[in-house]
Scaffold this motif. Structure first.
Motif, PDB file in Angstrom:
ATOM      1  N   THR A  29       0.868  -1.179   0.000  1.00  0.00           N
ATOM      2  CA  THR A  29       0.000   0.000   0.000  1.00  0.00           C
ATOM      3  C   THR A  29       0.904   1.227   0.000  1.00  0.00           C
ATOM      4  O   THR A  29       0.939   1.988   0.970  1.00  0.00           O
ATOM      5  CB  THR A  29      -0.917   0.004   1.237  1.00  0.00           C
ATOM      6  OG1 THR A  29      -0.119  -0.206   2.417  1.00  0.00           O
ATOM      7  CG2 THR A  29      -1.963  -1.105   1.149  1.00  0.00           C
ATOM      8  N   ARG A  54      -3.542   0.723  -5.420  1.00  0.00           N
ATOM      9  CA  ARG A  54      -4.657   0.670  -6.361  1.00  0.00           C
ATOM     10  C   ARG A  54      -5.207   2.042  -6.709  1.00  0.00           C
ATOM     11  O   ARG A  54      -6.070   2.164  -7.567  1.00  0.00           O
ATOM     12  CB  ARG A  54      -5.783  -0.205  -5.811  1.00  0.00           C
ATOM     13  CG  ARG A  54      -6.336   0.188  -4.449  1.00  0.00           C
ATOM     14  CD  ARG A  54      -7.551  -0.673  -4.130  1.00  0.00           C
ATOM     15  NE  ARG A  54      -7.816  -0.746  -2.696  1.00  0.00           N
ATOM     16  CZ  ARG A  54      -8.898  -1.327  -2.183  1.00  0.00           C
ATOM     17  NH1 ARG A  54      -9.795  -1.859  -2.980  1.00  0.00           N
ATOM     18  NH2 ARG A  54      -9.080  -1.378  -0.885  1.00  0.00           N
ATOM     19  N   ASN A  78      -4.346  -4.272  -6.596  1.00  0.00           N
ATOM     20  CA  ASN A  78      -4.765  -4.490  -5.219  1.00  0.00           C
ATOM     21  C   ASN A  78      -3.787  -5.459  -4.560  1.00  0.00           C
ATOM     22  O   ASN A  78      -3.419  -6.472  -5.162  1.00  0.00           O
ATOM     23  CB  ASN A  78      -6.184  -5.074  -5.195  1.00  0.00           C
ATOM     24  CG  ASN A  78      -6.785  -5.107  -3.801  1.00  0.00           C
ATOM     25  OD1 ASN A  78      -6.196  -5.636  -2.877  1.00  0.00           O
ATOM     26  ND2 ASN A  78      -7.966  -4.544  -3.665  1.00  0.00           N
ATOM     27  N   SER A 128      -9.737   2.849  -5.544  1.00  0.00           N
ATOM     28  CA  SER A 128      -9.235   2.591  -6.890  1.00  0.00           C
ATOM     29  C   SER A 128      -9.815   3.546  -7.927  1.00  0.00           C
ATOM     30  O   SER A 128      -9.380   3.552  -9.070  1.00  0.00           O
ATOM     31  CB  SER A 128      -9.581   1.161  -7.308  1.00  0.00           C
ATOM     32  OG  SER A 128     -10.991   1.013  -7.412  1.00  0.00           O
ATOM     33  N   ASN A 213     -14.797  -0.682  -0.649  1.00  0.00           N
ATOM     34  CA  ASN A 213     -13.456  -1.125  -1.027  1.00  0.00           C
ATOM     35  C   ASN A 213     -13.138  -2.572  -0.636  1.00  0.00           C
ATOM     36  O   ASN A 213     -12.013  -3.042  -0.862  1.00  0.00           O
ATOM     37  CB  ASN A 213     -12.424  -0.177  -0.399  1.00  0.00           C
ATOM     38  CG  ASN A 213     -12.544   1.229  -0.944  1.00  0.00           C
ATOM     39  OD1 ASN A 213     -12.200   1.494  -2.089  1.00  0.00           O
ATOM     40  ND2 ASN A 213     -13.060   2.151  -0.132  1.00  0.00           N
ATOM     41  N   GLU A 215     -12.607  -3.923   2.199  1.00  0.00           N
ATOM     42  CA  GLU A 215     -11.428  -3.927   3.069  1.00  0.00           C
ATOM     43  C   GLU A 215     -11.393  -5.089   4.055  1.00  0.00           C
ATOM     44  O   GLU A 215     -10.322  -5.629   4.334  1.00  0.00           O
ATOM     45  CB  GLU A 215     -11.339  -2.595   3.822  1.00  0.00           C
ATOM     46  CG  GLU A 215     -11.123  -1.402   2.915  1.00  0.00           C
ATOM     47  CD  GLU A 215     -11.204  -0.081   3.666  1.00  0.00           C
ATOM     48  OE1 GLU A 215     -10.649   0.005   4.779  1.00  0.00           O
ATOM     49  OE2 GLU A 215     -11.831   0.863   3.151  1.00  0.00           O
TER      50      GLU A 215
END
Length: 309
Positions: A29, A54, A78, A128, A213, A215
């Motif tokens: 990330t 992303r 991702n 994204s 997202n 997550e």
């Protein structure tokens, strides 16, 4: 582009990797590139850093930041796809992987991205900038599904009331902006409760962002992928920002460190299972000094694990 981001638990995260100059590392990330730069600067010409994000804004920032680095590869993807990324690059295993979960300072502070309840903006929240948006969730999910998302991912005790009012209001006019949603949330929560525990929209915005997202839903599989892509002796370090993320990471790390699974009344082990990993950092929180500089780091937790086999 002004991509402002303050890396959380910066020194602790970089130090946890025990970086080898000729090693291969992945920042899953990469965002503002703070952690990535610290890693890249410790690598020799033989070392490699794969910086993944992303968010198209982050990718543009990373390409500018590392334009002069020959040992850094920028990938828009991702981090849950780290196994596919490694295969395409011919990487069999990483010496270290980091992931800083949650929303970045840049995303929060860029009003038009729709992450913040402090600014009126299109109801977006897509990291994204592709696929389903927050507006899609708010305007198309059933009342039951909205309540589930807000309760599970936001841990909001007024989830049912908020979901009910959202559905009532969208029948008259679809939700298009963050302030429309904020107003509905405030109106659905009793006045006394609105005065306690911070901004009344915080938990619902968190929940919808997580849903948009993916997550939490994708996190266990992503952690398994990251751990599996480590070489023996490799280290995985993950920073979380709320209890749901931290619990998911903690549980996955626990499975990696489990050994014998035989019943306790067995006199000897017959399963032959041994731990796949060893915890390095069980849970590290920001120091008081960091909290003064970056209050947003308050809920951050760092967990690190070394792969044994």
């Amino acid at each position: 582009m002004d991509f402002s981001h303050i890396p959380v638990l910066f020194n602790e995260t970089v130090d946890s990797l025990n970086i080898k100059s000729d090693g291969v590392y992945c920042d899953c990330t990469a965002g503002g590139g703070g952690h990535s730069k610290a890693i890249a600067d410790k690598l020799s010409a033989k070392g490699r850093l794969i910086a993944v994000d992303r968010d198209p804004d982050a990718i543009e920032n990373l390409r500018n930041k590392f334009a002069s680095y020959n040992n850094v590869i920028i990938i828009k993807d991702n981090f849950s796809n780290i196994d596919k990324i490694a295969a395409e690059l011919g990487i069999e295993g990483f010496d270290g992987i980091i992931a800083d979960l949650g929303v970045s300072s840049h995303q929060l502070d860029t009003a038009e991205r729709g992450f913040s309840f402090h600014n009126d903006a299109p109801l977006d929240m897509r990291m994204s900038q592709e696929g389903m948006s927050a507006a899609d969730v708010v305007n198309t999910y059933s009342e039951r599904d909205l309540a589930r998302v807000i309760s599970c991912y936001g841990e909001e005790k007024f989830a049912k009331s908020i979901a009910r009012l959202i559905v009532q209001r969208r029948e008259k006019e679809p939700f298009e902006t963050t302030f429309q949603l904020v107003e509905a949330i405030k109106d659905a929560i009793p006045a006394r409760a609105r005065r306690e525990g911070g901004h009344p929209a915080r938990r619902t915005f968190q929940a919808i962002r997580i849903e948009v997202n993916g997550e939490i839903e994708r996190l266990p599989g992503a952690v398994e992928n990251m751990f599996s892509m480590l070489g023996v002796g490799g280290i995985l370090s993950i920073i979380t920002f709320h209890s749901l993320e931290d619990r998911a990471v903690k549980n996955m790390f626990k499975t990696f460190t489990e050994g014998c699974t035989c019943p306790k009344d067995f006199p000897v082990c017959v399963c032959g299972n041994t731990p796949r990993g060893r915890l390095l950092y069980k849970s590290v929180s920001p120091s008081e000094e960091e909290l003064e500089i970056n209050p947003r780091s308050r809920s951050a937790r760092l967990r690190s694990i070394e792969k044994l086999k």
